[in-house]
Motif scaffolding. Structure first.
Motif, PDB file in Angstrom:
ATOM      1  N   MET A 152      14.909   2.027  11.412  1.00  0.00           N
ATOM      2  CA  MET A 152      15.017   0.595  11.185  1.00  0.00           C
ATOM      3  C   MET A 152      13.735   0.017  10.608  1.00  0.00           C
ATOM      4  O   MET A 152      13.771  -0.883   9.765  1.00  0.00           O
ATOM      5  CB  MET A 152      15.370  -0.114  12.497  1.00  0.00           C
ATOM      6  N   THR A 153      12.578   0.546  11.055  1.00  0.00           N
ATOM      7  CA  THR A 153      11.293   0.085  10.530  1.00  0.00           C
ATOM      8  C   THR A 153      11.190   0.372   9.038  1.00  0.00           C
ATOM      9  O   THR A 153      10.727  -0.462   8.261  1.00  0.00           O
ATOM     10  CB  THR A 153      10.126   0.783  11.254  1.00  0.00           C
ATOM     11  N   VAL A 154      11.620   1.559   8.646  1.00  0.00           N
ATOM     12  CA  VAL A 154      11.588   1.930   7.234  1.00  0.00           C
ATOM     13  C   VAL A 154      12.554   1.057   6.435  1.00  0.00           C
ATOM     14  O   VAL A 154      12.258   0.660   5.306  1.00  0.00           O
ATOM     15  CB  VAL A 154      11.924   3.421   7.053  1.00  0.00           C
ATOM     16  N   SER A 155      13.705   0.733   7.014  1.00  0.00           N
ATOM     17  CA  SER A 155      14.666  -0.145   6.329  1.00  0.00           C
ATOM     18  C   SER A 155      14.025  -1.494   6.022  1.00  0.00           C
ATOM     19  O   SER A 155      14.166  -2.026   4.913  1.00  0.00           O
ATOM     20  CB  SER A 155      15.913  -0.351   7.195  1.00  0.00           C
ATOM     21  N   ARG A 156      13.301  -2.040   6.997  1.00  0.00           N
ATOM     22  CA  ARG A 156      12.623  -3.325   6.774  1.00  0.00           C
ATOM     23  C   ARG A 156      11.515  -3.174   5.737  1.00  0.00           C
ATOM     24  O   ARG A 156      11.291  -4.078   4.910  1.00  0.00           O
ATOM     25  CB  ARG A 156      12.056  -3.851   8.098  1.00  0.00           C
ATOM     26  N   LEU A 157      10.808  -2.029   5.779  1.00  0.00           N
ATOM     27  CA  LEU A 157       9.760  -1.766   4.806  1.00  0.00           C
ATOM     28  C   LEU A 157      10.326  -1.742   3.388  1.00  0.00           C
ATOM     29  O   LEU A 157       9.757  -2.343   2.455  1.00  0.00           O
ATOM     30  CB  LEU A 157       9.081  -0.433   5.128  1.00  0.00           C
ATOM     31  N   ILE A 158      11.457  -1.072   3.205  1.00  0.00           N
ATOM     32  CA  ILE A 158      12.084  -0.986   1.886  1.00  0.00           C
ATOM     33  C   ILE A 158      12.517  -2.360   1.409  1.00  0.00           C
ATOM     34  O   ILE A 158      12.379  -2.695   0.231  1.00  0.00           O
ATOM     35  CB  ILE A 158      13.279  -0.013   1.948  1.00  0.00           C
ATOM     36  N   LYS A 159      13.039  -3.186   2.314  1.00  0.00           N
ATOM     37  CA  LYS A 159      13.438  -4.541   1.951  1.00  0.00           C
ATOM     38  C   LYS A 159      12.239  -5.370   1.481  1.00  0.00           C
ATOM     39  O   LYS A 159      12.358  -6.193   0.573  1.00  0.00           O
ATOM     40  CB  LYS A 159      14.114  -5.227   3.140  1.00  0.00           C
ATOM     41  N   ARG A 160      11.093  -5.155   2.109  1.00  0.00           N
ATOM     42  CA  ARG A 160       9.884  -5.880   1.686  1.00  0.00           C
ATOM     43  C   ARG A 160       9.474  -5.495   0.273  1.00  0.00           C
ATOM     44  O   ARG A 160       8.889  -6.288  -0.456  1.00  0.00           O
ATOM     45  CB  ARG A 160       8.718  -5.581   2.653  1.00  0.00           C
ATOM     46  N   LEU A 161       9.795  -4.271  -0.119  1.00  0.00           N
ATOM     47  CA  LEU A 161       9.423  -3.785  -1.458  1.00  0.00           C
ATOM     48  C   LEU A 161      10.432  -4.218  -2.507  1.00  0.00           C
ATOM     49  O   LEU A 161      10.229  -3.954  -3.682  1.00  0.00           O
ATOM     50  CB  LEU A 161       9.317  -2.255  -1.436  1.00  0.00           C
ATOM     51  N   LYS A 190       0.822  -1.209   0.000  1.00  0.00           N
ATOM     52  CA  LYS A 190       0.000   0.000   0.000  1.00  0.00           C
ATOM     53  C   LYS A 190       0.857   1.261   0.000  1.00  0.00           C
ATOM     54  O   LYS A 190       0.468   2.295  -0.540  1.00  0.00           O
ATOM     55  CB  LYS A 190      -0.934   0.008   1.218  1.00  0.00           C
ATOM     56  N   LEU A 191       2.024   1.142   0.629  1.00  0.00           N
ATOM     57  CA  LEU A 191       2.905   2.305   0.744  1.00  0.00           C
ATOM     58  C   LEU A 191       3.950   2.374  -0.362  1.00  0.00           C
ATOM     59  O   LEU A 191       4.761   3.298  -0.388  1.00  0.00           O
ATOM     60  CB  LEU A 191       3.620   2.283   2.101  1.00  0.00           C
ATOM     61  N   ARG A 192       3.931   1.407  -1.277  1.00  0.00           N
ATOM     62  CA  ARG A 192       4.946   1.360  -2.326  1.00  0.00           C
ATOM     63  C   ARG A 192       5.015   2.673  -3.109  1.00  0.00           C
ATOM     64  O   ARG A 192       6.095   3.227  -3.346  1.00  0.00           O
ATOM     65  CB  ARG A 192       4.663   0.199  -3.292  1.00  0.00           C
ATOM     66  N   GLY A 193       3.852   3.170  -3.531  1.00  0.00           N
ATOM     67  CA  GLY A 193       3.823   4.379  -4.343  1.00  0.00           C
ATOM     68  C   GLY A 193       4.244   5.629  -3.587  1.00  0.00           C
ATOM     69  O   GLY A 193       4.523   6.658  -4.192  1.00  0.00           O
ATOM     70  N   ILE A 194       4.308   5.534  -2.250  1.00  0.00           N
ATOM     71  CA  ILE A 194       4.723   6.668  -1.435  1.00  0.00           C
ATOM     72  C   ILE A 194       6.202   6.572  -1.087  1.00  0.00           C
ATOM     73  O   ILE A 194       6.950   7.535  -1.199  1.00  0.00           O
ATOM     74  CB  ILE A 194       3.875   6.733  -0.147  1.00  0.00           C
ATOM     75  N   VAL A 195       6.614   5.382  -0.665  1.00  0.00           N
ATOM     76  CA  VAL A 195       7.983   5.202  -0.172  1.00  0.00           C
ATOM     77  C   VAL A 195       9.007   5.193  -1.295  1.00  0.00           C
ATOM     78  O   VAL A 195      10.081   5.787  -1.179  1.00  0.00           O
ATOM     79  CB  VAL A 195       8.084   3.898   0.647  1.00  0.00           C
ATOM     80  N   LYS A 196       8.685   4.537  -2.397  1.00  0.00           N
ATOM     81  CA  LYS A 196       9.656   4.415  -3.493  1.00  0.00           C
ATOM     82  C   LYS A 196      10.133   5.763  -4.021  1.00  0.00           C
ATOM     83  O   LYS A 196      11.333   5.974  -4.234  1.00  0.00           O
ATOM     84  CB  LYS A 196       9.061   3.569  -4.632  1.00  0.00           C
ATOM     85  N   PRO A 197       9.228   6.739  -4.256  1.00  0.00           N
ATOM     86  CA  PRO A 197       9.708   8.051  -4.718  1.00  0.00           C
ATOM     87  C   PRO A 197      10.609   8.747  -3.699  1.00  0.00           C
ATOM     88  O   PRO A 197      11.535   9.468  -4.071  1.00  0.00           O
ATOM     89  CB  PRO A 197       8.407   8.841  -4.936  1.00  0.00           C
ATOM     90  N   LEU A 198      10.336   8.537  -2.408  1.00  0.00           N
ATOM     91  CA  LEU A 198      11.170   9.144  -1.384  1.00  0.00           C
ATOM     92  C   LEU A 198      12.568   8.538  -1.402  1.00  0.00           C
ATOM     93  O   LEU A 198      13.565   9.243  -1.240  1.00  0.00           O
ATOM     94  CB  LEU A 198      10.538   8.958  -0.001  1.00  0.00           C
ATOM     95  N   VAL A 199      12.634   7.226  -1.614  1.00  0.00           N
ATOM     96  CA  VAL A 199      13.927   6.554  -1.725  1.00  0.00           C
ATOM     97  C   VAL A 199      14.678   7.064  -2.947  1.00  0.00           C
ATOM     98  O   VAL A 199      15.875   7.354  -2.898  1.00  0.00           O
ATOM     99  CB  VAL A 199      13.742   5.022  -1.807  1.00  0.00           C
ATOM    100  N   ALA A 200      13.945   7.183  -4.073  1.00  0.00           N
ATOM    101  CA  ALA A 200      14.568   7.641  -5.323  1.00  0.00           C
ATOM    102  C   ALA A 200      15.090   9.061  -5.193  1.00  0.00           C
ATOM    103  O   ALA A 200      16.056   9.445  -5.870  1.00  0.00           O
ATOM    104  CB  ALA A 200      13.554   7.551  -6.468  1.00  0.00           C
TER     105      ALA A 200
END
Length: 217
Positions: free
Chosen positions: A208-217, A170-180
């Motif tokens: 750390m929570t965000v790191s795990r979230l990014i790994k899931r994506l 659900k958060l893919r479209g939000i988190v990915k641009p922030l990482v990019a």
């Protein structure tokens, strides 16, 4: 002979302890020195710091030591990426007025180009932040539940894992641009928390929570 002072920065205590991020910076700096620097050269010192890039008011003691050493010896301050020096345009402008700066991943950039790049990067981060807020508002309007389970709910580990996977999607479209955009995990966590989002267990997002979230994506 060209004289360099190297400055490296990692953005979390975990990265500072584990060396995450430092290896990549060392690699980029080595490439610059071996392929783009005039010869011969000497390195007067290397300074490493752990500080959150978003906290522009933070006291960057090691960075100041590097700047002072470069200024005293008329040396070049060398960083792997511009955001390792700072993410604040005014701060970067002050530094490049004080000493010569070279960015390994932009080996041919002059002071004007570095200033321009910093300004554009800041605008991009502001735009992405606004886009994130709009994406969250649109998701809530569609009835997407982003709040997550509250603490104290007795769920099995498998159920929690499944929900975490679903939340990540659900958060893919939000988190990915922030990482990019080059935001750190701490900065992404701050964005999610400001938007009122919580983890599956009902807690605020941490680095750390965000790191795990990014790994899931």
């Amino acid at each position: 002979m060209i004289k360099y002072v190297i400055y490296r920065r990692v953005s979390t205590a975990q990265q500072g302890a584990s060396g995450l991020g430092l290896e990549a910076q060392e690699r980029d700096i080595d490439i610059f020195l071996n392929q783009y620097s005039g010869q011969p050269y000497t390195i007067l010192g290397t300074f490493t710091e752990v500080v959150t890039g978003k906290d522009t008011g933070a006291v960057k003691e090691e960075r100041q030591k590097a700047i002072d050493l470069a200024r005293r010896n008329k040396a070049v301050l060398l960083v792997a990426k511009l955001d390792r020096l700072s993410r604040d345009v005014a701060d970067i402008a002050t530094v490049i007025k004080t000493v010569d700066v070279k960015v390994a991943c932009m080996p041919h950039a002059d002071k004007f180009q570095l200033h321009l790049y910093a300004a554009l990067a800041e605008q991009e981060r502001e735009f992405i932040s606004q886009r994130t807020k709009q994406a969250l508002a649109a998701a809530k309007a569609r009835g997407v539940k982003l709040g997550g389970k509250r603490a104290g709910h007795k769920a099995s580990n498998e159920a929690v894992k499944k929900q975490a996977d679903e939340r990540a999607e659900k958060l893919r479209g939000i988190v990915k641009p922030l990482v990019a955009a080059g935001m750190t995990t701490r900065e992404i966590a701050d964005e999610l928390n400001r938007a009122g989002l919580r983890t599956v267990r009902g807690n605020e997002y941490q680095s750390m929570t965000v790191s795990r979230l990014i790994k899931r994506l």
